[in-house]
Write a protein that holds these residues in place. Structure first.
Motif, PDB file in Angstrom:
ATOM      1  N   TYR A 144      48.073  51.268  33.403  1.00 48.45           N
ATOM      2  CA  TYR A 144      48.141  52.038  34.771  1.00 48.45           C
ATOM      3  C   TYR A 144      49.607  52.119  35.252  1.00 48.45           C
ATOM      4  N   LEU A 145      50.373  51.382  35.282  1.00 50.09           N
ATOM      5  CA  LEU A 145      51.870  51.528  35.872  1.00 50.09           C
ATOM      6  C   LEU A 145      52.567  52.520  34.922  1.00 50.09           C
ATOM      7  N   ALA A 146      52.215  52.483  33.646  1.00 48.10           N
ATOM      8  CA  ALA A 146      52.855  53.631  32.849  1.00 48.10           C
ATOM      9  C   ALA A 146      52.438  55.267  33.244  1.00 48.10           C
ATOM     10  N   TYR A 147      51.190  55.312  33.902  1.00 44.28           N
ATOM     11  CA  TYR A 147      50.841  56.595  34.330  1.00 44.28           C
ATOM     12  C   TYR A 147      51.418  56.849  35.904  1.00 44.28           C
ATOM     13  N   VAL A 148      51.052  55.877  36.792  1.00 44.93           N
ATOM     14  CA  VAL A 148      51.579  55.922  37.888  1.00 44.93           C
ATOM     15  C   VAL A 148      52.985  56.123  38.298  1.00 44.93           C
ATOM     16  N   ARG A 149      53.869  55.686  37.468  1.00 47.48           N
ATOM     17  CA  ARG A 149      55.261  56.044  37.627  1.00 47.48           C
ATOM     18  C   ARG A 149      55.733  57.253  37.192  1.00 47.48           C
ATOM     19  N   THR A 150      54.928  58.060  36.694  1.00 50.63           N
ATOM     20  CA  THR A 150      55.287  59.570  36.084  1.00 50.63           C
ATOM     21  C   THR A 150      55.062  60.480  37.325  1.00 50.63           C
ATOM     22  N   PRO A 151      55.882  61.396  37.268  1.00 51.95           N
ATOM     23  CA  PRO A 151      55.814  62.532  38.266  1.00 51.95           C
ATOM     24  C   PRO A 151      54.552  63.484  38.078  1.00 51.95           C
ATOM     25  N   GLY A 152      53.866  63.270  36.686  1.00 50.71           N
ATOM     26  CA  GLY A 152      52.755  63.987  36.710  1.00 50.71           C
ATOM     27  C   GLY A 152      51.477  63.561  37.408  1.00 50.71           C
ATOM     28  N   PHE A 153      51.731  62.100  37.613  1.00 52.08           N
ATOM     29  CA  PHE A 153      50.529  61.686  38.191  1.00 52.08           C
ATOM     30  C   PHE A 153      50.449  61.800  39.764  1.00 52.08           C
ATOM     31  N   ALA A 170      46.906  40.515  20.398  1.00 52.25           N
ATOM     32  CA  ALA A 170      45.565  40.661  21.362  1.00 52.25           C
ATOM     33  C   ALA A 170      44.791  41.142  20.431  1.00 52.25           C
ATOM     34  N   SER A 171      43.597  40.880  20.652  1.00 52.17           N
ATOM     35  CA  SER A 171      42.246  41.433  19.823  1.00 52.17           C
ATOM     36  C   SER A 171      41.955  42.915  20.116  1.00 52.17           C
ATOM     37  N   VAL A 172      41.235  43.654  19.237  1.00 52.97           N
ATOM     38  CA  VAL A 172      41.117  45.062  19.352  1.00 52.97           C
ATOM     39  C   VAL A 172      40.127  45.328  20.656  1.00 52.97           C
ATOM     40  N   PRO A 173      39.279  44.389  20.836  1.00 54.62           N
ATOM     41  CA  PRO A 173      38.144  44.561  22.121  1.00 54.62           C
ATOM     42  C   PRO A 173      39.244  44.446  23.345  1.00 54.62           C
ATOM     43  N   GLU A 174      40.473  43.532  23.424  1.00 54.04           N
ATOM     44  CA  GLU A 174      41.208  43.555  24.634  1.00 54.04           C
ATOM     45  C   GLU A 174      42.016  44.871  24.562  1.00 54.04           C
ATOM     46  N   ILE A 175      42.689  45.256  23.657  1.00 53.68           N
ATOM     47  CA  ILE A 175      43.394  46.490  23.571  1.00 53.68           C
ATOM     48  C   ILE A 175      42.643  47.853  23.981  1.00 53.68           C
ATOM     49  N   MET A 176      41.346  47.659  23.353  1.00 49.33           N
ATOM     50  CA  MET A 176      40.788  48.976  23.855  1.00 49.33           C
ATOM     51  C   MET A 176      40.164  48.900  25.341  1.00 49.33           C
ATOM     52  N   GLY A 177      39.595  47.543  25.608  1.00 50.91           N
ATOM     53  CA  GLY A 177      39.252  47.377  27.169  1.00 50.91           C
ATOM     54  C   GLY A 177      40.381  47.690  28.170  1.00 50.91           C
ATOM     55  N   GLY A 178      41.625  47.107  27.735  1.00 47.82           N
ATOM     56  CA  GLY A 178      42.679  47.338  28.671  1.00 47.82           C
ATOM     57  C   GLY A 178      43.149  48.915  28.929  1.00 47.82           C
ATOM     58  N   LYS A 179      43.217  49.719  27.685  1.00 45.88           N
ATOM     59  CA  LYS A 179      43.430  50.845  27.780  1.00 45.88           C
ATOM     60  C   LYS A 179      42.368  51.923  28.762  1.00 45.88           C
ATOM     61  N   ILE A 180      41.187  51.314  28.375  1.00 45.54           N
ATOM     62  CA  ILE A 180      40.101  52.107  29.372  1.00 45.54           C
ATOM     63  C   ILE A 180      39.979  51.732  30.716  1.00 45.54           C
ATOM     64  N   LEU A 181      40.160  50.637  30.825  1.00 45.89           N
ATOM     65  CA  LEU A 181      40.367  49.959  32.230  1.00 45.89           C
ATOM     66  C   LEU A 181      41.569  50.728  32.997  1.00 45.89           C
ATOM     67  N   GLY A 182      42.650  50.513  32.327  1.00 50.27           N
ATOM     68  CA  GLY A 182      43.958  51.135  33.067  1.00 50.27           C
ATOM     69  C   GLY A 182      43.862  52.886  33.486  1.00 50.27           C
ATOM     70  N   VAL A 183      43.104  53.465  32.359  1.00 50.28           N
ATOM     71  CA  VAL A 183      43.309  54.869  32.681  1.00 50.28           C
ATOM     72  C   VAL A 183      42.034  55.237  33.714  1.00 50.28           C
ATOM     73  N   ALA A 184      41.029  54.259  33.635  1.00 55.17           N
ATOM     74  CA  ALA A 184      40.137  54.276  34.752  1.00 55.17           C
ATOM     75  C   ALA A 184      40.674  54.134  36.041  1.00 55.17           C
TER      76      ALA A 184
END
Length: 428
Positions: free
Chosen positions: A12-21, A241-255
């Motif tokens: 989430y922070l990786a996107y929020v800190r960009t000018p594109g966001f 971290a486990s695969v479900p945690e990585i996938m879930g974190g990325k999906i939740l962050g972009v959401a």
């Protein structure tokens, strides 16, 4: 769970800190309003066509055509600007066609310097008139239809007058158009109002929002996974971290990123609507809160997002370059264009058989069921399609977990053999 939330926060922070966001945050209403207002703006900005009417029929038919095109049309402007036919009089319709064609083709201009856009040639055809309509714009038939309707009406009145019907009776006949009111047993009090149409409008808006969120979220998820795969960050994450945690974190962050943008502008929109139209705001709130519609929309919105997000994350793990991702997503984009073709039709035909069939295709379910809100689908249908969508998402996750790990650790181009080998290991 803690690692999942940490990954989501980092994403989430990786996107929020960009000018594109921030640009997306500011430009979202511009894009939405452009889609909604562009057709209206184009219609109002279109120049008024210059029309010449050449008549070889009775004067009352010619006058009817002239009155029709000089009446106020759409947007408070006349349908056409009448211009005298250059070179008139003409010996015949064929002579008029031959001599006016250079003006229509742009070879010659009218005496006042304007260009000629259309010509209506009225020629005898029994008790009425036949119309040869010439135009630069072959797609726009509005003028042709207006003139045809006016001439038909004038010919009918003339025939009735010849049969002895007096002018007063003709006027009373013209005034016989019925006063139509809409009623429905589903409407409160029987009479249909805006509030009764709001469920369909809300469903269409929700479907369009989901389509936009999936489309924008796909790019974010793909770029994030590909970037971290190429920089070997995914390998580090897999070690901690486990695969479900990585996938879930990325999906939740972009959401969370897309939810931030939507919540910001929806709050502003709701505030403006509540200030300017409190009654409509109350109707919208009542529609969403009654009959569990908020849960209905939430089910298909969240389920649809999860289904597509899982797919895009998995695809991103197998891609080294944007070109590979676009190649794999091309068929997906074609499939996603199908709901766009049918969602607008659901506003007026929510119970059409084709729409019902499309709701049972998992990729289309969240869009079609949202658009069918106006038809109040049966509870069993909501439950069945919801379970089907969730089952499809669970199957995707079952397939995606080993596929994501294999893709994240693989190097080189995407190969179906590698992908299916990961599924084989899941089966084993």
């Amino acid at each position: 769970m803690r690692r999942l939330l940490m990954i989501a926060r980092r994403e989430y922070l990786a996107y929020v800190r960009t000018p594109g966001f921030w640009l997306s945050l500011l430009l979202l209403p511009v894009g939405i309003s452009s889609i909604a207002l562009a057709p209206l703006a184009m219609a109002r900005s279109a120049p008024i066509p210059t029309l010449t009417i050449v008549s070889f029929v009775a004067r009352h038919l010619q006058d009817a055509a002239v009155r029709a095109v000089t009446a106020i049309g759409d947007g408070g402007k006349p349908l056409a600007m009448l211009a005298p036919a250059p070179g008139a009089p003409f010996a015949s319709p064929e002579d008029a066609t031959r001599r006016l064609t250079p003006y229509l083709a742009g070879v010659r201009a009218l005496p006042d310097g304007r260009r000629l856009d259309a010509v209506a040639i009225l020629r005898p055809a029994g008790a009425t008139a036949a119309i040869d309509f010439w135009s630069r714009d072959v797609a726009d038939r509005s003028l042709e239809q207006v003139i045809g309707s006016a001439v038909t009406h004038a010919a009918r009145r003339q025939r009735l007058a010849e049969r002895g019907v007096d002018a007063r009776t003709l006027a009373s006949i013209d005034a016989l158009a019925p006063h139509v009111q809409d009623f429905s047993p589903k409407a409160e009090g029987g009479r249909v109002a805006l509030k009764d149409r709001l469920p369909g409008i809300a469903g269409f808006v929700m479907g369009m929002l989901l389509w936009m969120v999936v489309l924008t979220g796909a790019g974010m998820l793909l770029n994030s996974v590909m970037e971290e795969k190429n920089s070997r960050i995914l390998e580090v994450l897999l070690s901690s971290a486990s695969v479900p945690e990585i996938m879930g974190g990325k999906i939740l962050g972009v959401a969370a990123v897309t939810a931030t943008v939507l919540a910001f502008w929806m709050t502003i929109g709701a505030t403006v609507l509540a200030t300017r139209s409190p009654a409509i705001t109350a109707d919208v709130a009542d529609v969403l809160l009654s009959h569990g519609r908020w849960a209905y929309f939430a089910l298909y919105f969240l389920g649809g997002y999860m289904m597509f997000a899982t797919l895009y994350v998995t695809i991103g793990a197998f891609c080294e370059t944007t070109r590979e991702a676009q190649t794999l997503l091309g068929p997906m984009m074609i499939l996603m264009s199908v709901p766009l073709l049918f969602m607008s039709q659901a506003l007026t035909h929510p119970e059409a058989p084709l729409l019902k069939w499309l709701t049972w295709i998992p990729l289309f379910t969240p869009f079609m069921m949202a658009a069918r809100a106006a038809g109040d689908p049966a509870p069993w249908e909501v439950a069945a399609t919801g379970l089907l969508m969730l089952a499809c998402t669970a199957l995707e996750l079952w397939v995606a977990i080993p596929a994501f790990k294999t893709g994240a650790l693989a190097t080189g181009r995407f190969e179906l053999r590698t992908f299916f080998a990961s599924l084989g290991r899941r089966g084993a």
